[in-house]
Design an enzyme around this catalytic site. Structure first.
Site, short mmCIF file in Angstrom:
data_model
loop_
_atom_site.label_atom_id
_atom_site.label_comp_id
_atom_site.label_asym_id
_atom_site.label_seq_id
_atom_site.Cartn_x
_atom_site.Cartn_y
_atom_site.Cartn_z
N ARG A 96 29.92 35.87 55.81
CA ARG A 96 30.59 35.09 54.75
C ARG A 96 31.03 33.70 55.23
NH1 ARG A 96 28.12 38.41 53.07
NH2 ARG A 96 28.66 40.15 51.70
N SER B 182 34.59 40.74 45.40
CA SER B 182 35.39 41.32 46.48
C SER B 182 36.48 40.34 46.88
CB SER B 182 34.51 41.64 47.68
OG SER B 182 33.55 42.62 47.35
N GLU C 64 38.59 36.73 50.81
CA GLU C 64 37.29 36.10 50.65
C GLU C 64 37.40 35.00 49.60
OE1 GLU C 64 33.00 37.77 49.25
OE2 GLU C 64 33.91 38.81 50.94
#
Length: 305
Positions: free
Chosen positions: A179, A230, A300
């Site tokens: 990520r 998420s 995130e």
């Protein structure tokens, strides 16, 4: 004269064809459906317009913020004293120069990209079909799902550097991680387009895989409610949703924000949630999980100001 007046004049003189909105609610442009008004929001449709727009922003003293679908962003309730540049108009999507490659503009949705690849009998992007983001944002954060990541299929990107101009960065130079990428650390660099290298496959088999992954996503995720996907990155050795559930936080609310009852890894907007509600719920989840498990959850979601 403040930056908005200077920018308005520059755009009227040099970019009259680019759509410009004033005091545009960020809630309309983020998947959380939360956030106050941006002072200015522009919608370029060509890379050349993007280059000129960013140059004018610097000259006017504006702080530009480039966004795609806003699927991983949380904007403040009080709004943004910034020029927000929305990239959906950068929608170029075509076969690349080499066989098995695809060229996609930063504003192309990952779903459209995966569908384009499928129709051409190219496999490798099936995992991206259900990710609700764009090529630009997906590249920056190395978007992934179900064992796939963009780093597996990207040859490189054309990116605009404030001082150096447009440069091509190879997949290796993008330094992809979980990520993250080189671009995560350089928010002033703007993705204009990306080249993907795929391999031949059977279109019907590719389509079936995409159907299966979408069915799995719909069955396990609260897609019917606004969220940013998420909420937390996967902590090493654990799953964020499992930890949150084990701490008894599923269904916990702050104002209109809730830890999803369907999947604890998602914070959702049950209706009328503010940025403050969502941030406070995220904070409480982090605090509780840390106290009960000793694991620190890293969001995130990107908080912008």
């Amino acid at each position: 004269m403040d930056w908005t007046a200077r920018l308005d004049k520059q755009m009227a003189d040099y970019l009259p064809d680019v759509k410009l909105l004033r005091e545009e609610p960020m809630a309309k442009h983020t998947s959380f459906r939360a956030g106050g008004p941006a002072k200015r929001m522009a919608f370029p449709e060509k890379g050349e317009q993007m280059v000129l727009l960013l140059s004018m922003a610097r000259e006017c003293g504006a702080r530009p913020l480039v966004i795609g679908n806003g699927t991983n962003l949380l904007a403040p309730d009080e709004g943004l004293d910034r020029l927000v540049i929305e990239t959906s108009g950068l929608s170029r999507l075509e076969d690349g120069e080499e066989a098995g490659t695809i060229l996609a503009g930063a504003g192309v949705s990952l779903a459209r990209l995966a569908d384009f690849a499928c129709k051409r009998g190219l496999t490798g992007l099936e995992f991206a079909h259900g990710i609700p983001g764009t090529v630009g944002g997906g590249v920056c954060m190395n978007a992934g799902a179900y064992g796939g990541e963009l780093k597996q299929v990207i040859t490189g990107v054309s990116a605009l550097f404030p001082e150096e101009g447009v440069q091509f960065l190879s997949g290796e130079e993008l330094a992809f991680g979980y990520r993250r990428s080189f671009l995560t650390e350089r928010p002033e660099v703007t993705v204009l387009s990306a080249v993907f290298r795929l391999v031949p496959g059977d279109p019907e088999a590719i389509r079936e895989t995409m159907r299966e992954l979408m069915a799995k996503r719909k069955a396990s995720q609260p897609l019917e409610l606004p969220s940013a996907g998420s909420t937390f990155k996967r902590p090493e050795g654990y799953f964020a949703g499992t930890l949150i559930d084990q701490c008894g936080l599923k269904g916990k609310t702050v104002g209109g924000a809730q830890v999803s009852e369907k999947h604890a890894g998602f914070v959702v907007n049950r209706g009328g949630a503010t940025c403050a509600d969502i941030r406070e719920l995220i904070r409480q989840v982090q605090e509780t999980v840390w106290e009960k498990t000793g694991v620190r959850l890293e969001p995130e979601v990107k908080f912008i100001d």
